[in-house]
Design an enzyme around this catalytic site. Structure first.
Site, mmCIF file in Angstrom:
data_model
loop_
_atom_site.group_PDB
_atom_site.id
_atom_site.type_symbol
_atom_site.label_atom_id
_atom_site.label_comp_id
_atom_site.label_asym_id
_atom_site.label_seq_id
_atom_site.Cartn_x
_atom_site.Cartn_y
_atom_site.Cartn_z
ATOM 1 N N ASP A 15 0.820 -1.214 0.000
ATOM 2 C CA ASP A 15 0.000 0.000 0.000
ATOM 3 C C ASP A 15 0.858 1.271 0.000
ATOM 4 O OD1 ASP A 15 -2.283 1.529 0.059
ATOM 5 O OD2 ASP A 15 -2.590 1.318 2.210
ATOM 6 N N ASN A 63 -10.540 -3.250 -6.580
ATOM 7 C CA ASN A 63 -9.666 -2.327 -7.322
ATOM 8 C C ASN A 63 -10.148 -2.033 -8.743
ATOM 9 O OD1 ASN A 63 -6.569 -3.436 -5.758
ATOM 10 N ND2 ASN A 63 -7.838 -1.664 -5.276
HETATM 11 C C1 FPP Z 1 -2.034 0.041 -3.267
HETATM 12 O O1 FPP Z 1 -1.532 1.355 -3.274
HETATM 13 C C2 FPP Z 1 -1.516 -0.670 -4.413
HETATM 14 C C3 FPP Z 1 -2.268 -1.272 -5.378
HETATM 15 C C4 FPP Z 1 -3.730 -1.276 -5.372
HETATM 16 C C5 FPP Z 1 -1.624 -1.941 -6.518
HETATM 17 C C6 FPP Z 1 -0.395 -2.695 -6.181
HETATM 18 C C7 FPP Z 1 0.199 -3.173 -7.421
HETATM 19 C C8 FPP Z 1 1.507 -3.274 -7.652
HETATM 20 C C9 FPP Z 1 2.565 -3.003 -6.665
HETATM 21 C C10 FPP Z 1 1.941 -3.708 -9.001
HETATM 22 C C11 FPP Z 1 1.541 -5.134 -9.197
HETATM 23 C C12 FPP Z 1 2.493 -5.769 -10.047
HETATM 24 C C13 FPP Z 1 3.063 -6.951 -9.799
HETATM 25 C C14 FPP Z 1 4.105 -7.392 -10.689
HETATM 26 C C15 FPP Z 1 2.658 -7.830 -8.662
HETATM 27 P P1 FPP Z 1 -2.533 2.538 -3.517
HETATM 28 O O2 FPP Z 1 -2.605 2.801 -4.968
HETATM 29 O O3 FPP Z 1 -3.846 2.238 -2.866
HETATM 30 O O4 FPP Z 1 -1.786 3.703 -2.786
HETATM 31 P P2 FPP Z 1 -2.453 4.942 -2.056
HETATM 32 O O5 FPP Z 1 -3.211 4.382 -0.889
HETATM 33 O O6 FPP Z 1 -1.273 5.747 -1.661
HETATM 34 O O7 FPP Z 1 -3.323 5.612 -3.060
#
Ligand code: FPP
Length: 234
Positions: A15, A63
């Site tokens: 996250d 998501n």
């Molecule tokens: C949460 O941060 C992250 C996600 C919903 C996506 C995570 C995906 C990856 C790290 C890439 C996946 C790829 C592979 C190869 C496994 P957020 O976007 O909710 O962050 P925020 O809370 O700061 O908005």
């Protein structure tokens, strides 16, 4: 660090990618790109530290609600990283994908199924990747499978046990979940491994996922080792 107390299975909620990008005035997908690079490194760090299995929360059933551009960005990252996953597969890593991956773009589904099948005999390390995954969805799915067995006369209702449910979870082939790490300062499970986390320890950290380092992983493991796990006993 004594190996006997190192967690066997760690769950990680990746996250803070969006906030990491925003802080730098960059589009959110830059944060995901950086996050995916840390995902790759974490597999190696965990292995070096004696952990047997790590499950990463990469994309939840919720998501899909994000803007199409962001969802497409994450799918493209997956496409890019599939090549790296294939290289990792040669390093004796078994990949298990948690969630309904058939709802992902068909080219990705096909690749992931192939990776999962072709790494099934790898025993060096297990990398779990939750994609289109939801913990409640996983429990409902297991309940449905058991209900169908009951309807078919294969089991009686008393046959619906914790053990029978456990065997139908995506984690059936993994060691029990010992520790959940959530960076970014949020303190909730967000529908991640809710069945498996019943007795897991939780470590919440203030670092954003793209800034997560081996030091943070060591720190979380140290904290876990210092905890007294009683599983309801005394
Ligand atoms: C949460 O941060 C992250 C996600 C919903 C996506 C995570 C995906 C990856 C790290 C890439 C996946 C790829 C592979 C190869 C496994 P957020 O976007 O909710 O962050 P925020 O809370 O700061 O908005």
């Amino acid at each position: 660090m004594s190996n006997s107390t190192v967690p066997q299975h760690i769950g990680i909620i990746m996250d803070g990618n969006g906030r990491w990008a925003k802080k730098r005035g960059l589009p959110r997908n830059f944060g995901h790109k950086q996050g995916a690079a840390v995902f790759k490194k974490t597999i190696n760090w965990a292995r070096e530290l004696g952990v047997k299995c790590v499950t990463f929360y990469a994309f939840s059933t919720e998501n899909w609600k994000r803007p199409a551009e962001e969802v497409n960005g994450i799918m493209n990252l997956l496409r890019q990283y599939i090549k790296d996953i294939r290289a990792a597969a040669r390093e004796d890593i078994r990949f298990i994908f948690l969630g309904d991956i058939t709802a992902l773009p068909p080219d990705i589904t096909e690749e992931l199924m192939d990776i999962q099948n072709s790494t099934v005999d790898n025993t060096g390390f297990i990398a779990g990747v939750a994609l289109n995954y939801g913990g409640r969805d996983e429990i409902v799915r297991a309940a449905r499978l058991l209900a169908q067995k009951a309807v078919d006369g294969e089991i009686i209702p008393a046959g619906i046990t914790e053990d029978a449910m456990d065997k139908l979870m995506y984690t059936a082939q993994m060691p029990p979940l010992d520790l959940v790490i959530r960076p970014s300062g949020e303190q909730r499970l967000s529908n991640f491994l809710i069945w498996q986390a019943a007795y897991a320890e939780f470590v919440f950290m203030d670092v954003l996922w793209p800034d997560f380092t081996k030091k943070h992983l060591e720190q979380a493991i140290d904290e876990y080792i210092g905890r007294d796990r009683r599983f309801g006993g005394v």
